[in-house]
Design a protein around this motif. Structure first.
Motif, PDB file in Angstrom:
ATOM      1  N   GLY A 152       1.776  -9.786   0.838  1.00  0.00           N
ATOM      2  CA  GLY A 152       1.098  -8.996  -0.185  1.00  0.00           C
ATOM      3  C   GLY A 152       0.159  -9.850  -1.014  1.00  0.00           C
ATOM      4  N   TYR A 153      -0.648  -9.191  -1.826  1.00  0.00           N
ATOM      5  CA  TYR A 153      -1.597  -9.883  -2.695  1.00  0.00           C
ATOM      6  C   TYR A 153      -0.898 -10.367  -3.964  1.00  0.00           C
ATOM      7  CZ  TYR A 153      -5.061  -7.739   0.352  1.00  0.00           C
ATOM      8  OH  TYR A 153      -5.794  -7.357   1.450  1.00  0.00           O
ATOM      9  N   TRP A 154      -1.199 -11.582  -4.370  1.00  0.00           N
ATOM     10  CA  TRP A 154      -0.546 -12.221  -5.508  1.00  0.00           C
ATOM     11  C   TRP A 154      -0.732 -11.407  -6.784  1.00  0.00           C
ATOM     12  CZ3 TRP A 154       2.984 -15.608  -6.711  1.00  0.00           C
ATOM     13  CH2 TRP A 154       2.977 -16.234  -7.962  1.00  0.00           C
ATOM     14  N   LYS A 155       0.386 -10.929  -7.343  1.00  0.00           N
ATOM     15  CA  LYS A 155       0.424 -10.201  -8.603  1.00  0.00           C
ATOM     16  C   LYS A 155      -0.471  -8.964  -8.589  1.00  0.00           C
ATOM     17  CE  LYS A 155       1.714 -14.145 -11.496  1.00  0.00           C
ATOM     18  NZ  LYS A 155       1.394 -14.955 -12.700  1.00  0.00           N
ATOM     19  N   ARG A 156      -0.631  -8.348  -7.414  1.00  0.00           N
ATOM     20  CA  ARG A 156      -1.416  -7.110  -7.288  1.00  0.00           C
ATOM     21  C   ARG A 156      -0.598  -6.079  -6.490  1.00  0.00           C
ATOM     22  NH1 ARG A 156      -6.686  -7.266  -8.854  1.00  0.00           N
ATOM     23  NH2 ARG A 156      -7.548  -9.320  -9.344  1.00  0.00           N
ATOM     24  N   PRO A 157       0.423  -5.522  -7.119  1.00  0.00           N
ATOM     25  CA  PRO A 157       1.321  -4.621  -6.384  1.00  0.00           C
ATOM     26  C   PRO A 157       0.642  -3.358  -5.876  1.00  0.00           C
ATOM     27  CG  PRO A 157       1.784  -4.569  -8.744  1.00  0.00           C
ATOM     28  CD  PRO A 157       0.850  -5.712  -8.522  1.00  0.00           C
ATOM     29  N   LEU A 158      -0.312  -2.798  -6.634  1.00  0.00           N
ATOM     30  CA  LEU A 158      -0.969  -1.575  -6.196  1.00  0.00           C
ATOM     31  C   LEU A 158      -1.837  -1.838  -4.964  1.00  0.00           C
ATOM     32  CD1 LEU A 158      -1.563   1.393  -6.592  1.00  0.00           C
ATOM     33  CD2 LEU A 158      -3.415   0.764  -8.173  1.00  0.00           C
ATOM     34  N   GLU A 159      -2.605  -2.944  -4.992  1.00  0.00           N
ATOM     35  CA  GLU A 159      -3.431  -3.293  -3.839  1.00  0.00           C
ATOM     36  C   GLU A 159      -2.559  -3.578  -2.615  1.00  0.00           C
ATOM     37  OE1 GLU A 159      -3.840  -4.343  -6.844  1.00  0.00           O
ATOM     38  OE2 GLU A 159      -5.967  -4.386  -7.406  1.00  0.00           O
ATOM     39  N   THR A 160      -1.407  -4.219  -2.854  1.00  0.00           N
ATOM     40  CA  THR A 160      -0.492  -4.498  -1.754  1.00  0.00           C
ATOM     41  C   THR A 160       0.053  -3.204  -1.159  1.00  0.00           C
ATOM     42  OG1 THR A 160       0.154  -6.631  -2.696  1.00  0.00           O
ATOM     43  CG2 THR A 160       1.675  -5.619  -1.124  1.00  0.00           C
ATOM     44  N   GLN A 161       0.453  -2.275  -2.017  1.00  0.00           N
ATOM     45  CA  GLN A 161       0.981  -0.992  -1.545  1.00  0.00           C
ATOM     46  C   GLN A 161      -0.061  -0.232  -0.728  1.00  0.00           C
ATOM     47  OE1 GLN A 161       2.587   1.488  -4.661  1.00  0.00           O
ATOM     48  NE2 GLN A 161       2.534   3.327  -3.405  1.00  0.00           N
ATOM     49  N   ASN A 162      -1.315  -0.252  -1.192  1.00  0.00           N
ATOM     50  CA  ASN A 162      -2.375   0.471  -0.483  1.00  0.00           C
ATOM     51  C   ASN A 162      -2.775  -0.189   0.827  1.00  0.00           C
ATOM     52  OD1 ASN A 162      -2.504   2.370  -2.540  1.00  0.00           O
ATOM     53  ND2 ASN A 162      -4.116   1.280  -3.651  1.00  0.00           N
ATOM     54  N   ALA A 163      -2.450  -1.466   0.971  1.00  0.00           N
ATOM     55  CA  ALA A 163      -2.853  -2.192   2.178  1.00  0.00           C
ATOM     56  C   ALA A 163      -1.910  -1.944   3.347  1.00  0.00           C
ATOM     57  CB  ALA A 163      -2.924  -3.690   1.889  1.00  0.00           C
ATOM     58  N   PHE A 164      -0.721  -1.388   3.090  1.00  0.00           N
ATOM     59  CA  PHE A 164       0.276  -1.203   4.135  1.00  0.00           C
ATOM     60  C   PHE A 164       0.661   0.264   4.262  1.00  0.00           C
ATOM     61  CE2 PHE A 164       0.793  -5.644   3.048  1.00  0.00           C
ATOM     62  CZ  PHE A 164       1.090  -6.254   4.254  1.00  0.00           C
ATOM     63  N   THR A 165       1.062   0.640   5.479  1.00  0.00           N
ATOM     64  CA  THR A 165       1.664   1.950   5.678  1.00  0.00           C
ATOM     65  C   THR A 165       3.127   1.881   5.232  1.00  0.00           C
ATOM     66  OG1 THR A 165       2.407   1.451   7.931  1.00  0.00           O
ATOM     67  CG2 THR A 165       0.181   2.350   7.677  1.00  0.00           C
ATOM     68  N   ALA A 166       3.773   3.029   5.162  1.00  0.00           N
ATOM     69  CA  ALA A 166       5.169   3.076   4.720  1.00  0.00           C
ATOM     70  C   ALA A 166       6.095   2.311   5.662  1.00  0.00           C
ATOM     71  CB  ALA A 166       5.620   4.532   4.611  1.00  0.00           C
ATOM     72  N   ASP A 167       5.719   2.214   6.942  1.00  0.00           N
ATOM     73  CA  ASP A 167       6.570   1.495   7.897  1.00  0.00           C
ATOM     74  C   ASP A 167       6.072   0.088   8.186  1.00  0.00           C
ATOM     75  OD1 ASP A 167       4.342   2.538   9.133  1.00  0.00           O
ATOM     76  OD2 ASP A 167       5.388   3.168  10.953  1.00  0.00           O
ATOM     77  N   GLY A 168       5.227  -0.469   7.297  1.00  0.00           N
ATOM     78  CA  GLY A 168       4.927  -1.894   7.349  1.00  0.00           C
ATOM     79  C   GLY A 168       3.725  -2.331   8.164  1.00  0.00           C
ATOM     80  N   TRP A 169       2.847  -1.414   8.550  1.00  0.00           N
ATOM     81  CA  TRP A 169       1.636  -1.796   9.272  1.00  0.00           C
ATOM     82  C   TRP A 169       0.536  -2.143   8.274  1.00  0.00           C
ATOM     83  CZ3 TRP A 169       1.033  -2.081  14.591  1.00  0.00           C
ATOM     84  CH2 TRP A 169       2.083  -1.554  15.363  1.00  0.00           C
ATOM     85  N   TYR A 170      -0.143  -3.280   8.515  1.00  0.00           N
ATOM     86  CA  TYR A 170      -1.260  -3.678   7.655  1.00  0.00           C
ATOM     87  C   TYR A 170      -2.543  -2.991   8.111  1.00  0.00           C
ATOM     88  CZ  TYR A 170      -5.087  -6.343   5.709  1.00  0.00           C
ATOM     89  OH  TYR A 170      -6.263  -6.685   5.084  1.00  0.00           O
ATOM     90  N   LYS A 171      -3.219  -2.331   7.183  1.00  0.00           N
ATOM     91  CA  LYS A 171      -4.458  -1.604   7.470  1.00  0.00           C
ATOM     92  C   LYS A 171      -5.642  -2.554   7.286  1.00  0.00           C
ATOM     93  CE  LYS A 171      -3.148   1.484   4.416  1.00  0.00           C
ATOM     94  NZ  LYS A 171      -3.106   2.674   3.540  1.00  0.00           N
ATOM     95  N   THR A 172      -6.241  -2.990   8.380  1.00  0.00           N
ATOM     96  CA  THR A 172      -7.280  -4.008   8.308  1.00  0.00           C
ATOM     97  C   THR A 172      -8.592  -3.499   7.729  1.00  0.00           C
ATOM     98  OG1 THR A 172      -8.195  -3.588  10.518  1.00  0.00           O
ATOM     99  CG2 THR A 172      -6.296  -5.092  10.363  1.00  0.00           C
ATOM    100  N   GLY A 173      -8.877  -2.206   7.897  1.00  0.00           N
ATOM    101  CA  GLY A 173     -10.184  -1.691   7.494  1.00  0.00           C
ATOM    102  C   GLY A 173     -11.238  -1.857   8.563  1.00  0.00           C
ATOM    103  N   ASP A 174     -10.914  -2.578   9.640  1.00  0.00           N
ATOM    104  CA  ASP A 174     -11.834  -2.719  10.769  1.00  0.00           C
ATOM    105  C   ASP A 174     -11.640  -1.564  11.739  1.00  0.00           C
ATOM    106  OD1 ASP A 174     -13.180  -5.215  10.227  1.00  0.00           O
ATOM    107  OD2 ASP A 174     -11.273  -6.205  10.609  1.00  0.00           O
ATOM    108  N   VAL A 175     -12.736  -1.091  12.294  1.00  0.00           N
ATOM    109  CA  VAL A 175     -12.691  -0.048  13.317  1.00  0.00           C
ATOM    110  C   VAL A 175     -12.980  -0.701  14.664  1.00  0.00           C
ATOM    111  CG1 VAL A 175     -13.692   2.117  14.147  1.00  0.00           C
ATOM    112  CG2 VAL A 175     -13.429   1.710  11.683  1.00  0.00           C
TER     113      VAL A 175
END
Length: 208
Positions: A152-175
Motif C-alpha cells: 500500500g501507499y505510505w500513510k495513504r489508506p484511501l489511495e491504497t483501498q482504491n488501488a486494490f479490489t476486495a480480493d487483493g488484485w492491484y489495479k494498474t490503470g494500464d489497458v
C-alpha cells in the motif's frame, strides 16, 4: 546480483560515459529508459562502440516505440557479433519494477511493440468496463496479484483501498491486450501516469 553477476550503477547518467563503460566493463545486460534508447538510435558515435558483450537490454519507465527499438538495435549490432535486442517490460514501483518481460532473444519482430510474458509467481487478469474478464486479443485493464506487489501507499489508506479490489488484485490503470501465446501488449492508460525525469533514472549494468 542474485545470480552472481556484478552490477554497475551510474550515480549520475552521462551518455558519453555510458558509451565508454559498456566495452570497458564488458557489460552483458543494459537497463535503459526510452530517452537513452533514443540516443542509441540517433547518436553517430554509437556505431563505433563495441557492444559485442551485450546479450540483451530492457527498457522501462515509459512507452517505447517499435521503430525506435529497431533503430537502436541496428546502431548497436555488428556483423559477426551476437545480436543485441532491446526488450520492453510492464513494470512500476507498485510491483517492484516488473511484472512481465521477454527472456533474452525471445522477442520476435512482430512482438516488438509488446512487453513480454507474465513473470513466474505472478497472476494477471484483464477486465472490461463491467469488471468482466476479456478474451484473448481484446483490451482490458490489467490487474496483478503476486508476491512482489506492494502492500500500500505510505500513510495513504484511501489511495491504497482504491488501488486494490476486495480480493487483493492491484489495479494498474494500464489497458492491455494478450494474445493466445501469452504475449502482452499495452494499448492505453486508464489513470494518470506520472513520469519523473526519465533521463535521470540510474542505469544498472550487469556483467557475468
Amino acid at each position: 546480483v542474485k545470480n552472481g553477476d556484478t552490477a554497475y550503477v551510474m550515480r549520475l547518467f552521462s551518455f558519453d560515459k555510458f558509451l565508454q563503460y559498456v566495452p570497458r566493463y564488458k557489460v552483458t545486460f543494459l537497463g535503459l529508459v526510452p530517452p537513452v534508447v533514443a540516443a542509441l538510435a540517433r547518436d553517430p558515435r554509437v556505431r563505433s562502440v563495441d557492444f559485442s558483450t551485450v546479450r540483451s537490454a530492457m527498457s522501462g519507465g515509459a512507452p517505447l516505440s517499435a521503430e525506435l527499438q529497431r533503430q537502436a538495435e541496428q546502431a548497436m549490432n555488428r556483423p559477426g557479433q551476437p545480436l543485441v535486442q532491446i526488450h520492453s517490460a510492464l513494470g512500476m514501483s507498485e510491483c517492484v519494477l516488473a511484472a512481465t518481460r521477454f527472456a533474452a532473444h525471445d522477442r520476435e519482430d512482430e512482438t516488438a511493440r509488446s512487453v513480454g510474458y507474465l513473470l513466474p509467481g505472478m497472476e494477471m487478469k484483464l477486465l472490461d468496463e463491467d469488471d468482466s474478464s476479456v478474451e484473448f486479443d481484446r483490451p482490458g485493464e490489467i490487474l496483478l496479484r503476486g508476491p512482489n506487489i506492494f502492500y500500500g501507499y505510505w500513510k495513504r489508506p484511501l489511495e491504497t483501498q482504491n488501488a486494490f479490489t476486495a480480493d487483493g488484485w492491484y489495479k494498474t490503470g494500464d489497458v492491455g491486450v494478450m494474445d493466445k501465446q501469452g504475449v502482452l501488449r499495452i494499448v492505453d492508460r486508464k489513470k494518470e501516469l506520472i513520469k519523473v525525469k526519465g533521463k535521470c533514472i540510474s542505469i544498472v549494468f550487469s556483467a557475468a
